[in-house]
Design an enzyme around this catalytic site. Structure first.
Site, PDB file in Angstrom:
ATOM      1  N   SER A 142       0.894  -1.131   0.007  1.00 36.03           N
ATOM      2  CA  SER A 142       0.042  -0.172  -0.095  1.00 36.03           C
ATOM      3  C   SER A 142       0.951   1.066   0.161  1.00 36.03           C
ATOM      4  CB  SER A 142      -0.807   0.047   1.283  1.00 36.03           C
ATOM      5  OG  SER A 142      -1.638   1.257   1.343  1.00 36.03           O
ATOM      6  N   TYR A 155      -2.170  -1.354  10.419  1.00 34.51           N
ATOM      7  CA  TYR A 155      -1.954  -1.399   9.031  1.00 34.51           C
ATOM      8  C   TYR A 155      -0.647  -0.806   8.556  1.00 34.51           C
ATOM      9  CZ  TYR A 155      -4.017  -0.882   4.273  1.00 34.51           C
ATOM     10  OH  TYR A 155      -4.049  -1.316   2.754  1.00 34.51           O
TER      11      TYR A 155
HETATM   12  P1  NAD Z   1     -11.514  -6.134   0.039  1.00 34.84           P
HETATM   13  O1  NAD Z   1     -12.080  -6.204   1.479  1.00 34.84           O
HETATM   14  O2  NAD Z   1     -12.251  -5.914  -1.162  1.00 34.84           O
HETATM   15  O3  NAD Z   1     -10.958  -7.669  -0.181  1.00 34.84           O
HETATM   16  C1  NAD Z   1     -10.031  -8.299   0.790  1.00 34.84           C
HETATM   17  C2  NAD Z   1     -10.016  -9.799   0.399  1.00 34.84           C
HETATM   18  O4  NAD Z   1      -9.243 -10.316   1.214  1.00 34.84           O
HETATM   19  C3  NAD Z   1     -11.524 -10.472   0.502  1.00 34.84           C
HETATM   20  O5  NAD Z   1     -11.286 -11.495  -0.772  1.00 34.84           O
HETATM   21  C4  NAD Z   1     -11.520 -11.186   1.913  1.00 34.84           C
HETATM   22  O6  NAD Z   1     -12.372 -12.243   1.976  1.00 34.84           O
HETATM   23  C5  NAD Z   1      -9.988 -11.502   1.776  1.00 34.84           C
HETATM   24  N1  NAD Z   1      -9.712 -11.787   3.495  1.00 34.84           N
HETATM   25  C6  NAD Z   1      -9.836 -10.907   4.180  1.00 34.84           C
HETATM   26  N2  NAD Z   1      -9.283 -11.604   5.406  1.00 34.84           N
HETATM   27  C7  NAD Z   1      -8.780 -12.826   5.272  1.00 34.84           C
HETATM   28  C8  NAD Z   1      -8.451 -13.976   5.620  1.00 34.84           C
HETATM   29  N3  NAD Z   1      -8.431 -13.968   7.023  1.00 34.84           N
HETATM   30  N4  NAD Z   1      -8.056 -15.114   5.021  1.00 34.84           N
HETATM   31  C9  NAD Z   1      -8.399 -14.987   3.742  1.00 34.84           C
HETATM   32  N5  NAD Z   1      -8.965 -14.134   2.944  1.00 34.84           N
HETATM   33  C10 NAD Z   1      -9.203 -13.023   3.742  1.00 34.84           C
HETATM   34  O7  NAD Z   1      -9.931  -5.296   0.054  1.00 34.84           O
HETATM   35  P2  NAD Z   1      -9.141  -4.572  -1.123  1.00 34.84           P
HETATM   36  O8  NAD Z   1      -9.200  -3.253  -1.223  1.00 34.84           O
HETATM   37  O9  NAD Z   1      -9.285  -5.365  -2.459  1.00 34.84           O
HETATM   38  O10 NAD Z   1      -7.559  -4.854  -0.817  1.00 34.84           O
HETATM   39  C11 NAD Z   1      -6.940  -6.126  -0.859  1.00 34.84           C
HETATM   40  C12 NAD Z   1      -5.460  -5.614  -0.820  1.00 34.84           C
HETATM   41  O11 NAD Z   1      -4.997  -4.394  -1.031  1.00 34.84           O
HETATM   42  C13 NAD Z   1      -5.347  -5.407   0.881  1.00 34.84           C
HETATM   43  O12 NAD Z   1      -4.222  -5.967   1.273  1.00 34.84           O
HETATM   44  C14 NAD Z   1      -5.260  -3.816   1.284  1.00 34.84           C
HETATM   45  O13 NAD Z   1      -4.495  -3.596   2.228  1.00 34.84           O
HETATM   46  C15 NAD Z   1      -4.639  -3.753  -0.006  1.00 34.84           C
HETATM   47  N6  NAD Z   1      -4.754  -2.130  -0.636  1.00 34.84           N
HETATM   48  C16 NAD Z   1      -6.063  -1.917  -0.808  1.00 34.84           C
HETATM   49  C17 NAD Z   1      -6.154  -0.560  -1.245  1.00 34.84           C
HETATM   50  C18 NAD Z   1      -7.659   0.075  -1.582  1.00 34.84           C
HETATM   51  O14 NAD Z   1      -7.627   1.316  -1.624  1.00 34.84           O
HETATM   52  N7  NAD Z   1      -8.529  -0.795  -1.749  1.00 34.84           N
HETATM   53  C19 NAD Z   1      -5.147   0.655  -1.304  1.00 34.84           C
HETATM   54  C20 NAD Z   1      -3.775  -0.136  -1.051  1.00 34.84           C
HETATM   55  C21 NAD Z   1      -3.586  -1.664  -0.613  1.00 34.84           C
END
Ligand code: NAD
Length: 260
Positions: A142, A155
């Site tokens: 991130s 985080y």
């Molecule tokens: P999201 O909530 O849409 O998806 C998260 C996914 O992780 C889901 O499929 C959920 O079921 C799964 N998950 C959660 N806990 C779990 C566990 N214990 N075991 C297995 N699966 C699990 O989130 P997102 O926004 O798509 O984020 C995905 C990644 O990208 C994360 O690591 C997040 O930190 C990172 N990220 C997101 C953003 C953003 O703006 N959305 C920005 C930077 C980084």
């Protein structure tokens, strides 16, 4: 083209992980999906992607907070596909609170899912990659792997840790055909961010649109969300032969956020 290769994408039942899994499959890779959700909906997603792409799509319900389940997921993918050539560590959660009020169990859970799961998945997948002298490990970190924001102590700590793990693994495998990199996205409009928009709207008594403009995208100089397509295209490039010299990198995709 990734035809003949196999991938695991953790946390791929939603958001960024799902977008990356779909892109890998459309490019020809067999994919093991992972993540939580309603069983029938996940099965629908799996079957649909398999029918659309003609490649084998599997699913593991492994909980990324449970090392033994992570190890089993990797073994299962190796048995089913014959290899794990691409590992995308993406599963992640968020929790926001001042550090002195941050619940101990939330800290432990975020560190387990957002950081320690990456270690266990890499540890389990690396021996096979080394045997084949080929592999791509991509950790979805991130912008918060590079800089901090208040109220996100766990985080930010986990994402900074992910960059440390990425660099260390990259050095350990530098003389092989394996690379290990991290992508550092800014805001992507996924269910995780939708949750933050709603929370902030309640906390600041603002409309969701005001929160997007004044709070969320305030940190992103280009004032737009990163798209799933942009992220997936970067993952595909990192998986290509042309990216063999990119390793140990933390690649920002954040509209200039970390350039400030
Ligand atoms: P999201 O909530 O849409 O998806 C998260 C996914 O992780 C889901 O499929 C959920 O079921 C799964 N998950 C959660 N806990 C779990 C566990 N214990 N075991 C297995 N699966 C699990 O989130 P997102 O926004 O798509 O984020 C995905 C990644 O990208 C994360 O690591 C997040 O930190 C990172 N990220 C997101 C953003 C953003 O703006 N959305 C920005 C930077 C980084």
């Amino acid at each position: 083209m990734l035809k003949g290769l196999s991938a695991i994408v953790t946390g791929s039942t939603s958001g960024i992980g799902l977008g990356i899994a779909e892109a890998l499959a459309r490019d020809g890779a067999k994919v093991m999906l992972n993540g939580f959700g309603e069983a029938s909906q996940i099965e629908r997603q799996r079957a649909q992607l398999q029918a659309e792409t003609g490649v084998q799509i599997a699913y593991s319900a492994a909980d990324m907070a449970q090392p033994e389940q992570i190890r089993r997921m990797v073994v299962e993918a190796e048995q089913l596909f014959g290899a794990v050539d691409i590992l995308v560590n993406n599963a992640g959660i968020q929790f926001i609170a001042p550090v002195e009020e941050f619940p101990d169990e939330k800290w432990a859970q975020i560190l387990a899912i957002n950081l320690t799961s990456n270690f266990h998945a890499i540890k389990a997948a690396l021996p096979g990659m080394k045997r084949r002298n080929r592999g791509r490990i991509i950790n979805i970190a991130s912008a918060h792997g590079l800089i901090a924001s208040p109220f996100k102590s766990a985080y930010v700590a986990a994402k900074h840790g992910t960059l440390g793990l990425t660099k260390t693994v990259a050095l350990e495998v530098a003389e092989t055909g394996i690379t290990c990199n991290a992508i550092c996205p800014g805001y992507v409009r996924t269910p995780l961010v939708e949750g933050q928009i709603k929370e902030q709207a309640r906390a600041h008594r603002m409309s969701e649109q005001q929160v997007i403009e004044a709070v969320i995208l305030a940190s992103q100089p280009n004032k737009r969300f990163v798209s799933l397509q942009e992220l997936a295209d970067l993952v595909l490039f990192l998986c290509s032969d042309s990216a063999i010299s990119i390793t140990g990198a933390a690649l920002p995709m954040d509209g200039g956020w970390t350039a400030r």
